[in-house]
Design an enzyme around this catalytic site. Sequence first.
Site: not given
Ligand code: FDA
Length: 308
Positions: A96, A130-131, A160, A181, A184-185, A227, A289-290
């Site tokens: 970051k 990262d963003m 994002q 990469r 969603k954000g 994702t 955030r997670r």
């Molecule tokens: P969504 O949130 O819609 O979730 C879909 C399904 O996935 C959920 O119903 C659940 O089952 C599962 N799931 C999702 N998140 C989970 C979690 N934390 N624990 C358990 N289950 C979960 N964001 C950002 O703003 N800047 C960045 O640089 C990054 N970098 C990044 C790297 C990588 C490798 C990943 C996977 C994600 C990021 N993110 C990020 C985070 C991203 O923006 C987003 O918040 C999360 O990936 C959750 O979105 P999903 O696309 O998984 O779908």
Amino acid sequence: MMRAILLYLSHAGWARRIMLHWRLARRVARLWVAGETLSEAVTRVKAMNERGLTATVDVLGEAVTHAEDTAPPVAGYLDLIDAIRREGLQAGASLKLTALGLDIDPELCHTNMLRILERAREAGVRITIDMEDSNHTQATLDMFRRLRAGSGADLHTVIQSYLYRSDADIEALAAEGAGIRLCKGAYMEPPDRAYPAKRDVNAAFVRQAKMLLDAAKAGRGYPGFATHDENMIAAVRAYAAEQGIGPALFEFQMLYGVRSNLQAALVAEGYRMRLYEPYGTQWYPYFMRRLAERPANVWFFASSLLRG
Ligand code: FDA
């Protein structure tokens, strides 16, 4: 509402102090964090590599306000790159810019990044910027472009889907052949900058994924689709198949500790899968955030605490 509270707590100093000193909370946070030391992170990456997964390792840290506070993260990334090379790991690093001084002085951040990128270039290690929240989007992209032109390193960044500006950013970055990469954000954004409705974010993700796949097919850039959403993954797979885009031209990315079965299934089908693996003592904002991403994680966390 829950998401807003958790994202507020993610940068509340009082909440961070309580959590960091609560041994039980630390133990539960380990579900999403690879450990507090580099050697723990290396052990985890080795285990991932054996299962056919690659990694991008994040030395946990967030925005710093004093120039001298950027020295530890720079040293942390140099050590990490050395370890990746020494141990022959299939891994890159994610970082970051605010942890490296972006808010203090962009020139300080640039100098810090050049040191990291020089080492990364020598070691053949990919670095992804990262963003962060939307107050940093333009500054991050400006720095990415400047460094990419000047460093010769394998440098990627993140877009994002929830931001209105992202279609235009992807179009420009794809034309430049940048490694992107797509996610969603993860931050709390106002409705004049980001889609408030999840269905609009999902539609944007699919639209932008197609733009990146089209560019990859034309030999421009290498996309990573970050994702855990099966609908997003299905859309990427379907479009790639329809367009004859093979699995070597892109990768999927997921967070360490999230949906391990889906990760394994995609690898078994021949897709590339990279896991985001954070380590370090500054795990609190990452962890919050997670929790904010999925309300069920809060109940999981609470019940783990109750079980002790
Ligand atoms: P969504 O949130 O819609 O979730 C879909 C399904 O996935 C959920 O119903 C659940 O089952 C599962 N799931 C999702 N998140 C989970 C979690 N934390 N624990 C358990 N289950 C979960 N964001 C950002 O703003 N800047 C960045 O640089 C990054 N970098 C990044 C790297 C990588 C490798 C990943 C996977 C994600 C990021 N993110 C990020 C985070 C991203 O923006 C987003 O918040 C999360 O990936 C959750 O979105 P999903 O696309 O998984 O779908």
